[in-house]
Design an enzyme around this catalytic site. Structure first.
Site, PDB file in Angstrom:
ATOM      1  NE  ARG A  35      -4.358  -1.683   1.993  1.00  0.00           N
ATOM      2  CZ  ARG A  35      -5.085  -2.222   2.505  1.00  0.00           C
ATOM      3  NH1 ARG A  35      -4.874  -2.291   3.969  1.00  0.00           N
ATOM      4  NH2 ARG A  35      -6.266  -3.001   2.034  1.00  0.00           N
ATOM      5  CE  LYS A 200     -17.676 -12.629  10.029  1.00  0.00           C
ATOM      6  NZ  LYS A 200     -18.011 -11.574  10.832  1.00  0.00           N
ATOM      7  N   GLY A 356      -7.101  -7.465   1.080  1.00  0.00           N
ATOM      8  CA  GLY A 356      -5.502  -7.275   1.964  1.00  0.00           C
ATOM      9  C   GLY A 356      -4.828  -8.401   1.838  1.00  0.00           C
ATOM     10  N   GLY A 380     -12.380  -4.151   0.795  1.00  0.00           N
ATOM     11  CA  GLY A 380     -13.756  -3.820   1.196  1.00  0.00           C
ATOM     12  C   GLY A 380     -14.369  -2.794   0.358  1.00  0.00           C
TER      13      GLY A 380
END
Ligand code: ADP
Ligand code: MG
Length: 402
Positions: A35, A200, A356, A380
């Protein structure tokens, strides 16, 4: 949206840049500087244009007050190395040190402010609560450049509110990310496959729902796959399972069937007797997962199947590792998937890696960023875009200057 070249002559101007410098740290060691490297070109471009660049960013999830382990100091050092020039670091965000150092900047110099989230106003829920902090940030600069793609889906002071207070422009990184996402959503070249993994299922259900309308194939691996396998009636042992999502997943499987979207699930998994690198583990078929074991990676037959389903694709979006890749025995599925993407990229397909952990995984496994079409800096944000949601940090840029 205005770009930085629409801002006119920047020499001597104070430019506040919101970057996404939220890198993984082991103590004060940066374990993946992706990043920082992705953010550097915008910062360098502004500095080269003679601007006095004030970079703001967050790290981790401090609770609105300073916490040493979330300090951006190690990031300032690494950013300086990447830019090839010293970066001044302020040990507060909008306090005396930040004000003094912002005022003392010379043309072409770069200042990094301490972690935005050391201030409760950054992530506060209401406009009123964020306004004070946004005002203090804005008072440091003459113009604002929004370049933190990883946070554009957040209605936060440094992303949203500050853009309403200063003349603003979209940074090159955000522009590039948005261009790529547009190519994924507006008339993608087909076949178009989406690969989802990670831990998830509930994080990614929304995007699955929306993708059933655009993608031709949906490949699912990682920890979330066990909720799918359970929905098909398989026993999943001690694997990750979100039982409250089984019915929703069943609904998606039915919809996919009706809409002609192919859902590809693994046929075998690596089943371990504990979540640990030295646990006893074996490859088993998905209909033979022992009750006392957990699936921690897709198996070799699944890797071959996934590669086959990707081979003819012209567009692929991938979010989420296929297994617990941080542990060597469970990294093979993620590695095989990355290899399949590298192959089709070389044959001209558009491949996008988002997330990420996914980005960290491909780097950790020895791949180069250039082997993929695009490695997104915002997992996200890209998921919410693909889900069809409004991203406040982009909307505010489209609105134009106040
Ligand atoms: P990304 O950051 O790319 O969006 P996620 O955060 O959704 O990805 O998920 C990444 C995590 O999922 C990794 O830490 C990985 O260890 C974990 N994971 C993947 N497969 C499994 C599995 N079968 N069981 C448990 N954890 C898993
Ligand atoms: Mg993650």
């Amino acid at each position: 949206m205005k770009t930085t070249s629409d801002l006119g002559d920047l020499r001597g101007k104070r430019v506040l840049v919101r970057s996404d410098l939220n890198v993984p740290l082991d103590g004060t060691t940066i374990t993946d500087d992706g990043r920082i490297r992705a953010s550097a070109p915008t910062i360098k471009g502004l500095a080269d244009a003679g601007a006095r660049v004030i970079v703001c960013a967050h790290l981790g999830r401090p609770k609105g007050a300073p916490e040493a382990k979330y300090s951006l100091a190690p990031v300032a050092k690494r950013l300086g190395e990447v830019l090839g020039s010293d970066v001044v670091f302020a040990d507060d965000t909008v306090g005396d040190d930040a004000k003094a150092k912002a005022a003392a900047l010379e043309d072409g110099q770069v200042l990094l402010l301490e972690n935005l989230r050391f201030n409760a106003g950054e992530t506060a829920k209401t406009d009123e609560e964020r306004a004070g902090f946004a005002g203090e940030l804005a008072s440091l600069a003459d113009v604002f450049v929004s370049d933190g793609f990883g946070v554009v889906h957040r209605k936060q002071a440094s992303v949203y509110d500050v853009a309403r207070l200063l003349p603003h422009a979209t940074g090159d990184l955000v522009s590039t990310e948005v261009d790529v996402l547009r190519r994924l959503t507006k008339d993608p070249e087909r076949p178009y496959a989406v690969v989802l993994g990670g831990a998830k299922v509930s994080d990614k259900l929304g995007v699955i729902g929306n993708l059933l309308g655009t993608a031709d194939r949906l490949l699912i691996g990682g920890g979330m796959v066990f909720t799918f396998l359970a929905a098909q009636g398989h026993e999943v042992g001690k694997s990750l399972l979100e039982s409250d999502q089984i019915d929703t997943v069943k609904g998606y499987l039915e919809r996919a069937e009706k809409e002609g979207v192919e859902i590809v699930l693994p046929v075998d998994v690596v089943a371990a007797d504990a979540f640990s690198a030295d646990a006893d583990h074996e490859v088993v078929a998905v209909d033979a997962i022992p009750a006392d074991r957990m699936g921690l990676d897709i198996g070799p037959e699944s890797s071959a199947l996934f590669a086959d389903k990707l081979a003819d694709c012209r567009t692929v979006f991938w979010n989420g590792p296929m297994g617990a890749f941080e542990m060597e025995p469970y990294a093979a599925g993620t590695k095989a998937l990355a290899e399949a993407l590298v192959d089709i990229t070389a044959r001209g397909a558009l491949t996008v890696v988002g997330g990420g952990d996914s980005a960290a995984a491909v780097r950790q496994l020895g791949f180069q960023d250039e082997q993929f079409g695009h490695i997104s800096t915002g997992g996200g944000a890209s998921l919410e875009y693909l889900e069809g949601k409004e991203l406040p940090g982009l909307t505010v840029l489209e609105e134009g200057d106040a």
